[in-house]
Write a protein that holds these residues in place. Structure first.
Motif, short mmCIF file in Angstrom:
data_model
loop_
_atom_site.label_atom_id
_atom_site.label_comp_id
_atom_site.label_asym_id
_atom_site.label_seq_id
_atom_site.Cartn_x
_atom_site.Cartn_y
_atom_site.Cartn_z
N SER A 2 58.17 82.04 52.49
CA SER A 2 58.33 81.07 51.15
C SER A 2 58.67 82.14 50.10
N ASN A 3 58.54 81.69 48.80
CA ASN A 3 58.86 82.26 47.63
C ASN A 3 58.00 83.43 47.55
N THR A 40 57.24 85.00 44.93
CA THR A 40 56.27 85.08 43.81
C THR A 40 54.95 84.75 44.20
N ASN A 41 54.69 84.30 45.47
CA ASN A 41 53.42 83.81 46.12
C ASN A 41 52.71 85.23 46.13
N SER A 67 51.93 86.90 42.90
CA SER A 67 50.87 86.31 41.98
C SER A 67 49.42 86.99 42.29
N LYS A 68 49.30 87.43 43.55
CA LYS A 68 47.85 87.99 44.05
C LYS A 68 47.84 89.38 43.40
#
Length: 490
Positions: free
Chosen positions: A428-429, A431-432, A435-436
């Motif tokens: 998946s993207n 950015t996931n 973000s963490k």
């Protein structure tokens, strides 16, 4: 008053020499430059350029008048022979050009950054003018190996004292001049140590801005004001880019001698020099497209790797990842690259290639947004010492921290780097994942296994680990590197 300078241009150094010439054009209103051409092809190229304020002289002319110099040529490598020839060249010029009341030797990898007049103001009435290496404090011992003075800049007047010094220097250089410390000698520099007392009327520059280098800049305070650079308040006049290596116009070794530049020094001193070198290379290629062939950095140790595109504009605002791939990992590594391409619109993947087949295969594929690092680029002696004590997978683990540190150290616009094993995949993207990370200096993924296995294999995974380009992250990265070099086994 006209200022007289000389240097040698070899095929390897001609682009640096032309940067030096252009800097003279900019910062000295009345000069003449004597260029000694080591090879005929260098002279032919320079003749086509029709340089103003220049006299071109073939090294053969010097050798024809100094047979002792010519006779030892086969005993020295190219660099050693140029060092050996310095005094012979300056004596030749003083003998053949009666208008010279002085001559300044400049190494071809120097460049002027401001008006040259303060050099001559400080030189004054001295017969000989020198600059110090500035080895002090914990580095003072280097003077006993490499000399007190840097011979990339030397000034000689046309007087009896300076001529006696040059003649003595010539004899010593012909007798011994090699790129190795031996019996209190090294190159041409150790001979200069006692000139202040041996010859008298020898001046030593007090201005740190004359023939400064990366070591001097890193040991003192460099500031910028109104487009001028200063070292401890002295205006920077002449900088010596020794150890600078040009590969392909985008990749460089800023200094092969182990001195490490700060971000500001890279931006203020090295990026303009790189751009000047690229401009000269373009001019050379328009005159003779076959004079230089683009070099690849593979197969070489690079102490201060710098990637121009990564720091100027091409890779800005990219997701930066790195991995390590061997021939057996190629298909997995390419799958990881494809997953990154699919799930990160802006990405840059740095791949450390563990063997020549991996490097040549990936280079021939010309993958978009991929930068290749040859394992030999980062293999300094500490790594080479333990390489044969580890299995292939153990050595790969050992390399993770050195690779991340290597990429982040000089590339000031790469604000973080995430390492991923070549068998990793994004579904998946990306950015996931980012973000963490948030504001922490280090990004690490918890090992989702039971407590017994965590005690044996560790709490966190290093198959996906990231470091920001900031002090705390660098401290942990260096500690991890040291511990892995000392012991990293399955």
């Amino acid at each position: 008053m006209k200022h007289y300078y000389c240097t040698t241009y070899s095929k390897d150094y001609i682009y640096k020499g032309l940067v030096l010439y252009n800097s003279l054009q900019k910062y000295d209103k009345d000069f003449h430059f004597f260029i000694i051409c080591v090879q005929d092809e260098v002279k032919y190229l320079l003749e086509k350029m029709e340089l103003s304020n220049v006299t071109l002289i073939s090294m053969k002319n010097i050798e024809n008048e100094d047979l002792e110099l010519a006779n030892i040529k086969s005993t020295r490598n190219d660099k050693e022979y140029i060092w050996t020839s310095k005094a012979s060249i300056m004596l030749y010029l003083l003998n053949h050009f009666s208008e010279l009341d002085h001559i300044i030797w400049l190494d071809g990898d120097t460049a002027f950054l401001s008006d040259t007049q303060p050099i001559f103001d400080e030189w004054g009435n001295y017969s000989v003018f020198l600059t110090e290496e500035q080895y002090k404090g914990k580095y003072e011992w280097l003077s006993k190996i490499y000399g007190v003075y840097n011979t990339g800049f030397m000034g000689f007047k046309r007087d009896q004292n300076a001529l006696r010094c040059l003649q003595w220097f010539r004899e010593k250089l012909i007798d011994w001049c090699f790129d190795k410390p031996e019996k209190g000698r090294w190159s041409d520099q150790m001979y200069v140590n006692d000139w202040v007392t041996r010859f008298g009327n020898v001046g030593v520059a007090g201005n740190l801005g004359i023939n400064a280098n990366l070591y001097i800049a890193s040991q003192n305070t460099v500031t910028k004001e109104d487009d001028n650079l200063y070292i401890n308040g002295d205006k920077l006049i002449l900088f010596h880019y020794y150890g600078f290596k040009y590969f392909n116009g985008n990749e460089f070794d800023l200094c092969a001698h182990g001195h490490f530049p700060t971000d500001q020094i890279i931006q203020w001193l090295f990026v303009p020099y790189i751009q000047a070198c690229n401009e000269v290379m373009d001019i050379i290629s328009r005159i003779d497209k076959d004079f230089y062939y683009k070099q690849t950095p593979n197969g070489r140790t690079i102490k201060n790797y710098f990637n121009l595109a990564s720091n100027i504009d091409r890779y800005e605002d990219r997701y930066n990842f790195c991995t390590i791939i061997s021939e057996k990992d190629l298909s997995e590594g390419l799958d990881f690259y494809n997953s990154l391409t699919k799930h990160a619109e802006k990405n840059c993947l740095w791949i450390c290639c563990l063997d020549d087949i991996t490097y040549s295969t990936l280079a021939n594929m010309e993958l978009e947004n991929v930068i290749l690092i040859d394992i030999k680029n980062i293999e300094e002696q500490e790594l080479l010492n333990i390489k044969n004590t580890r299995s292939a997978s153990e050595y790969l683990w050992t390399l993770k921290a050195p690779l991340i540190y290597y990429i982040l150290k000089n590339n000031y616009n790469i604000h973080y780097m995430i390492y991923a094993d070549p068998d990793a995949r994004f579904d998946s993207n990306v950015t996931n994942a980012f973000s963490k990370w948030k504001e922490n200096p280090i990004f690490i993924w918890k090992n989702e296994i039971d407590q017994d296995n965590q005690r044996e294999y560790g709490i966190n995974l290093t198959s996906l680990i990231g470091f920001k380009r900031e002090k705390d992250a660098f401290n942990f990265l260096w500690m991890w590197r040291d511990k892995c070099i000392k012991g990293c086994y399955d």
